[in-house]
Design a protein around this motif. Sequence first.
Motif, PDB file in Angstrom:
ATOM      1  N   UNK A 262      49.338  76.880  39.152  1.00  0.00           N
ATOM      2  CA  UNK A 262      50.147  75.217  38.476  1.00  0.00           C
ATOM      3  C   UNK A 262      48.631  74.927  37.701  1.00  0.00           C
ATOM      4  N   UNK A 263      48.860  74.026  36.741  1.00  0.00           N
ATOM      5  CA  UNK A 263      47.926  73.327  35.991  1.00  0.00           C
ATOM      6  C   UNK A 263      47.380  72.065  37.370  1.00  0.00           C
ATOM      7  N   UNK A 264      46.149  72.496  37.625  1.00  0.00           N
ATOM      8  CA  UNK A 264      45.630  71.264  38.823  1.00  0.00           C
ATOM      9  C   UNK A 264      44.741  70.657  38.880  1.00  0.00           C
ATOM     10  N   UNK A 265      44.704  71.043  36.826  1.00  0.00           N
ATOM     11  CA  UNK A 265      43.268  70.347  36.430  1.00  0.00           C
ATOM     12  C   UNK A 265      43.273  69.024  36.578  1.00  0.00           C
ATOM     13  N   UNK A 266      44.373  68.348  36.787  1.00  0.00           N
ATOM     14  CA  UNK A 266      44.751  66.701  36.948  1.00  0.00           C
ATOM     15  C   UNK A 266      45.513  66.335  37.781  1.00  0.00           C
ATOM     16  N   UNK A 267      45.985  64.798  38.007  1.00  0.00           N
ATOM     17  CA  UNK A 267      47.374  64.280  38.950  1.00  0.00           C
ATOM     18  C   UNK A 267      46.740  64.405  40.127  1.00  0.00           C
ATOM     19  N   UNK A 268      47.685  64.702  41.125  1.00  0.00           N
ATOM     20  CA  UNK A 268      47.520  65.252  42.780  1.00  0.00           C
ATOM     21  C   UNK A 268      46.313  65.504  43.160  1.00  0.00           C
ATOM     22  N   UNK A 269      46.535  66.943  41.740  1.00  0.00           N
ATOM     23  CA  UNK A 269      45.158  67.780  42.523  1.00  0.00           C
ATOM     24  C   UNK A 269      43.959  66.939  42.150  1.00  0.00           C
ATOM     25  N   UNK A 270      43.932  67.190  41.205  1.00  0.00           N
ATOM     26  CA  UNK A 270      42.676  67.105  40.140  1.00  0.00           C
ATOM     27  C   UNK A 270      41.355  67.348  40.564  1.00  0.00           C
ATOM     28  N   UNK A 271      41.588  69.000  40.704  1.00  0.00           N
ATOM     29  CA  UNK A 271      40.553  69.618  41.005  1.00  0.00           C
ATOM     30  C   UNK A 271      39.504  69.956  39.677  1.00  0.00           C
TER      31      UNK A 271
END
Length: 261
Positions: free
Chosen positions: A130-139
């Motif tokens: 998924x788009x893990x760039x921000x949000x809870x993951x913030x990769x």
Amino acid sequence: MNLSTFSKTSIAALIFSSASSFATVVEFTTSQGNFKVNLHDETTPETVANFLKYINDGDYNNTVVHRLVPEFVMQAGGFEFTGDFPLNPIATNSAVINEPVYSNVRGTIAMAKVANDENSATSQWFVNLSDNSGGAASLDTQNGGFTVFGEIIEGMDNIDNMADLFLCSDIPMPDYNAAQCSDSSFVPGVENFVTIETVTIFDATVNTADSLAAVENTSLTPPTTTPPVVTEPTNSSSGGGSFAWFSLLFASLLTLRRRFK
């Protein structure tokens, strides 16, 4: 010849000396279908050189997908199944410098690493589901940002299908079920794992960089496109790690060992 006598920078220079917009394409052959990755040779050179060394040495052959979190990541490149638990870690090289140039959006491949050490990636890699760039993951910002070094250009559907397999402690296990997972007397076979059978260089001569649509990582302030040189972490021999791999992965593996032995 090893990296102590021939630097990764030199290897990278040789890799893309033949074309100004060179991008290596590698193919993963797995027990659940194949996929191809176009690597960012020029913009993440140290990471790509590190990755290609593992490929050329055959280190990724017959390893397993040891972690899969649906709608998050599929992770591999660190362990092999040799008939018993825990999974056997593969040998690793020195850690590679972090190069967080691109964003961790869906369909990208990035390096896993030890928590709280941005320059600790060795062999393990993951695909963003998924788009893990921000949000809870913030990769894109967590732990200095995770280095995206390529894009899936073919076979993403096969990777998505892996997320539909039964998960035993985050390990995708085909033809397996909850009863077997919880039965301490039941030992799985190699057919019960998603195996990375081979990783090979599919195209090392054609200019393929212009066809990529990479998303730049603009979240880091200030940008860390030139991070400091780092020495090998003390625990790199265990395989690079996930985002909090020391606690998450080995907790899973120890649980599996208790179940299957």
